[in-house]
Design an enzyme around this catalytic site. Structure first.
Site, PDB file in Angstrom:
ATOM      1  N   HIS A   1       0.825  -1.207   0.000  1.00 50.61           N
ATOM      2  CA  HIS A   1       0.000   0.000   0.000  1.00 50.61           C
ATOM      3  C   HIS A   1       0.863   1.263   0.000  1.00 50.61           C
ATOM      4  CE1 HIS A   1      -3.919  -2.055   1.621  1.00 50.61           C
ATOM      5  NE2 HIS A   1      -3.566  -2.454   0.404  1.00 50.61           N
TER       6      HIS A   1
ATOM      7  N   GLU B   1       0.897   3.831   1.907  1.00 46.66           N
ATOM      8  CA  GLU B   1       1.418   4.236   3.218  1.00 46.66           C
ATOM      9  C   GLU B   1       2.645   3.405   3.578  1.00 46.66           C
ATOM     10  OE1 GLU B   1      -1.617   3.229   2.290  1.00 46.66           O
ATOM     11  OE2 GLU B   1      -3.167   3.913   3.685  1.00 46.66           O
TER      12      GLU B   1
ATOM     13  N   CYS C   1      -5.963   1.439   5.773  1.00 53.05           N
ATOM     14  CA  CYS C   1      -6.467   0.160   6.274  1.00 53.05           C
ATOM     15  C   CYS C   1      -5.794  -0.194   7.606  1.00 53.05           C
ATOM     16  CB  CYS C   1      -6.212  -0.942   5.236  1.00 53.05           C
ATOM     17  SG  CYS C   1      -4.483  -1.482   5.124  1.00 53.05           S
TER      18      CYS C   1
ATOM     19  N   CYS D   1      -1.864  -0.742   7.375  1.00 51.74           N
ATOM     20  CA  CYS D   1      -1.094   0.499   7.259  1.00 51.74           C
ATOM     21  C   CYS D   1      -1.181   1.325   8.533  1.00 51.74           C
ATOM     22  CB  CYS D   1      -1.579   1.310   6.065  1.00 51.74           C
ATOM     23  SG  CYS D   1      -1.186   0.509   4.505  1.00 51.74           S
TER      24      CYS D   1
END
Ligand code: ZN
Length: 159
Positions: free
Chosen positions: A79, A81, A104, A107
């Site tokens: 992801h 992040e 999410c 992260c």
């Protein structure tokens, strides 16, 4: 003559860069960008969702449904992040994370452990999904502030 009036605010500036970072993503369904900023408004890192280094994005799958788990993108995609956090080559204590989509739970764990203390986001389209409900639960427990930036006008035109 006074200064120019319609320059970008800091929040617009960082979210515009997060949005531009998202435009680097090869994911056909979801493009997310992230920017990490310190207290001096200096950008420490950027990231977008994509496969890890060395994982060929022409060979590994981008599908998000209709297949076995190992044939979908989920086991492989890092992801935005995560990529921003691991790309930063400095301490991230008390920094801010600007991300185009609310983070999410995975992260969020990374952000908390990295020392990020504030999260700004635009979209929150999975608000009621378990990954996002649990994300808020952790952020609230850890005392990390998160703020929606909903009315930023971000215009990026690529020719
Ligand atoms: Zn995530």
């Amino acid at each position: 003559m006074g200064k120019r009036e319609n320059y970008l605010s800091w929040k617009q500036y960082f979210m515009t860069i997060a949005t531009a970072s998202a435009m680097r993503s090869k994911d056909p369904n979801t493009q997310v960008g992230a920017v990490i900023v310190n207290g001096l408004n200096q950008i420490l890192s950027t990231g977008y969702n994509g496969f890890p280094r060395g994982i060929d994005d022409d060979i590994f799958p981008w599908a998000n449904s209709d297949g076995e788990w190992a044939e979908l993108k989920y086991p492989y995609v890092a992801h935005a992040e995560l990529n921003a956090i691991v790309s930063a080559k400095t301490d991230l204590t008390n920094t801010s994370l600007y991300v185009t989509l609310f983070p999410c739970n995975e992260c969020t764990k990374l952000a908390i452990q990295a020392g990020i203390s504030k999260i700004y986001y635009m979209e929150d389209k999975y608000h009621n999904d378990k990954e996002f409900v649990t994300s808020r639960k952790m952020l609230d427990a850890a005392g990390i502030v998160y703020e929606a930036l909903l009315d930023l006008e971000i215009n990026i035109e690529v020719k």
